[in-house]
Scaffold this motif. Structure first.
Motif, short mmCIF file in Angstrom:
data_model
loop_
_atom_site.label_atom_id
_atom_site.label_comp_id
_atom_site.label_asym_id
_atom_site.label_seq_id
_atom_site.Cartn_x
_atom_site.Cartn_y
_atom_site.Cartn_z
N UNK A 1 0.85 -1.23 0.16
CA UNK A 1 -0.06 0.10 0.04
C UNK A 1 0.88 1.12 0.04
N UNK A 2 2.12 1.26 0.05
CA UNK A 2 3.15 2.14 0.00
C UNK A 2 3.52 2.42 -1.28
N UNK A 3 3.42 3.73 -1.91
CA UNK A 3 4.07 4.15 -3.08
C UNK A 3 5.32 4.30 -3.32
N UNK A 4 5.87 5.13 -2.13
CA UNK A 4 7.13 5.78 -1.96
C UNK A 4 7.88 5.48 -0.51
N UNK A 5 8.98 4.78 -0.57
CA UNK A 5 9.44 4.52 0.58
C UNK A 5 10.91 5.44 0.68
N UNK B 1 9.10 -3.46 -2.89
CA UNK B 1 9.49 -3.23 -4.12
C UNK B 1 10.79 -2.28 -4.46
N UNK B 2 11.82 -2.78 -4.85
CA UNK B 2 13.03 -1.94 -4.84
C UNK B 2 12.68 -0.81 -5.67
N UNK B 3 11.94 -0.80 -6.70
CA UNK B 3 11.55 0.55 -7.52
C UNK B 3 10.92 1.49 -6.98
N UNK B 4 10.48 1.14 -5.79
CA UNK B 4 9.58 2.24 -4.71
C UNK B 4 10.55 2.55 -3.59
N UNK B 5 11.82 1.94 -3.48
CA UNK B 5 12.66 2.44 -2.45
C UNK B 5 13.45 3.38 -2.71
N UNK C 1 7.93 15.36 -1.91
CA UNK C 1 8.19 15.81 -3.58
C UNK C 1 8.09 14.70 -4.56
N UNK C 2 8.40 13.45 -4.18
CA UNK C 2 8.48 12.38 -5.00
C UNK C 2 6.84 11.90 -5.11
N UNK C 3 6.21 11.90 -4.27
CA UNK C 3 4.92 11.39 -4.42
C UNK C 3 3.90 12.71 -5.49
N UNK C 4 4.48 13.81 -5.42
CA UNK C 4 3.84 14.96 -6.21
C UNK C 4 4.30 14.62 -7.57
N UNK C 5 5.80 14.25 -7.85
CA UNK C 5 6.25 14.30 -9.12
C UNK C 5 5.85 12.91 -9.83
N UNK C 6 5.78 11.67 -9.09
CA UNK C 6 5.07 10.56 -9.70
C UNK C 6 3.59 10.44 -9.95
N UNK C 7 2.98 11.25 -9.25
CA UNK C 7 1.44 11.43 -9.20
C UNK C 7 0.90 10.18 -8.41
N UNK C 8 1.55 9.96 -7.32
CA UNK C 8 1.47 8.66 -6.37
C UNK C 8 0.79 9.09 -5.11
N UNK C 9 0.24 8.29 -4.29
CA UNK C 9 -0.64 8.86 -3.15
C UNK C 9 0.01 8.76 -1.70
N UNK C 10 0.68 7.52 -1.31
CA UNK C 10 1.03 7.31 -0.11
C UNK C 10 2.63 7.11 0.15
N UNK C 11 3.17 7.54 1.01
CA UNK C 11 4.85 7.56 1.35
C UNK C 11 4.78 7.27 2.63
N UNK C 12 6.10 6.60 2.80
CA UNK C 12 6.52 6.31 4.11
C UNK C 12 7.90 6.72 4.42
#
Length: 396
Positions: A296-300, A337-341, A367-378
């Protein structure tokens, strides 16, 4: 100051509109004992601006955000400037115990004869300096350096030297690519040296790094078989980071455009000997209590204190026994997912100014969430002394 002034100049309100300033800092220098207050005054925020500093080792910059988040959540404040800073190049050189005792005895000597007697006890070894930075990076309970704790984590989860070196190479390449693609634009402010030299980007990034080159480095902490080297560890650097925290009322009042909302935060503690596993605990707890899992995490953003430490956390989450015994789960937490880390690299390439890093990774996750258009970060990190902090955010 060099990152605070541009941030405040971009805002549609005056610097004195804030309710308070909170700043994380670990190695506070003697002539600026409350750097938050010093920063607030130097940034022109007014003499009436309350400001205080927080210290939880590597988590200080994130703690500043978390403390401000709680002030706003509880309705006490509407607008807070929260940051982190560290000048590791200014870490103190200290006198050893024998020298301190000598100076104390000399100070207490009242007669000429007593002073001569005190001087007779002088030994050259008294004046060998104690490096404050090394002292600060050594746990006082276990007497282990932070690098040694990373070695323990690598041993527990069978992290190989080649794996650690490969992770370090990836960090440098990702950061170099991020700099080239402009992913840090609007986030990293150019800095000016006293001689007027312009530093547009962090210069510790090595785009020519390779596993073959790193393999030539000797272990830094456990020779000859250790896996942690200068090449697969975070760099010792100076740095600072600020974020602005605002309530919904403040957003409406000043016409602000928020980047993200803080959903929740969590802090964990564990054996200081394996402090690098702190993120493995707090990250799961903050996700679990909000009903989320690993996918459920888009950006780690997992702070790269050491490559072996990051890989140890990833390996722990995939380990069924660890997840059941330590995390209280029914099975393995799962594979990240290492592409999210650490999409744009991390502290191995950028450096780890300890008081600032926790703040920086939260900011970069936003900033990464905004750039990628993703929702959830940790954003999460290990904390010297055997702790870990995690902050869950969602893009607006």
């Amino acid at each position: 100051m060099q990152c605070g002034r541009p941030l405040l100049l971009r805002q549609p309100f005056a610097p004195n509109a804030f309710n308070r300033v909170i700043l994380g800092c670990v190695n506070v220098v003697a002539n600026e004992m409350n750097p938050a207050r010093v920063a607030a005054l130097r940034l022109g925020m007014g003499e009436e601006m309350p400001a205080f500093s927080v210290q939880i080792n590597c988590g200080s910059g994130m703690q500043a955000i978390d403390t401000g988040f709680q002030y706003i959540r509880d309705g006490e404040d509407d607008l807070i400037l929260a940051g982190g800073t560290e000048a590791l190049s200014h870490s103190a050189l200290l006198y050893n115990k024998q020298a301190v005792e000598f100076f104390s005895g000399l100070n207490n000597a009242r007669t000429f004869g007593a002073k001569l007697k005190a001087f007779a006890g002088v030994r050259p070894s008294m004046f060998k300096p104690v490096i404050g930075l090394l002292q600060g990076l050594t746990d006082p309970i276990t007497d282990l350096g932070m690098g040694q704790t990373a070695e323990l984590v690598s041993h527990l989860f069978d992290i190989t030297r080649e794996e650690a070196d490969q992770y370090a190479v990836d960090s440098h390449l990702r950061t170099a690519n991020a700099q080239k693609q402009g992913h840090f634009a609007g986030e990293v402010e150019p800095a000016f040296g006293r001689d007027g030299t312009l530093y547009e980007l962090d210069d510790g990034v090595r785009p020519d790094s390779s596993v073959d080159k790193l393999a030539k480095l000797s272990p830094a902490f456990e020779r000859p078989w250790g896996k942690v080297t200068a090449g697969n560890s975070s760099q010792i650097t100076d740095g600072a980071s600020w974020v602005i925290l605002a309530s919904e009322d403040a957003v409406k009042k000043h016409g602000l455009t928020p980047k993200a909302v803080i959903v929740d935060s969590y802090w964990s503690a564990l054996d200081p000997e394996i402090m690098g596993l702190g993120p493995a605990l707090c990250s799961v707890e903050v996700l679990k209590r909000n009903g989320f899992g690993v996918n459920d995490v888009d950006v780690w953003e997992l702070n790269e204190a050491f490559a072996a430490q990051v890989l140890g956390c990833l390996r722990a989450w995939e380990d069924e026994k660890f997840s059941k015994t330590v995390l209280g789960l029914d099975g393995a937490f799962g594979k990240v997912d290492r592409t999210k880390l650490n999409i744009d690299g991390g502290a191995i390439a950028l450096g780890h100014p300890v008081g600032a890093s926790g703040n920086r990774i939260v900011l970069h996750a936003m900033n990464t969430l905004k750039r990628l258009g993703k929702k959830r970060g940790l954003a999460t990190q290990c904390v010297g002394g055997g702790q870990g902090g995690a902050m869950l955010i969602e893009a607006v």
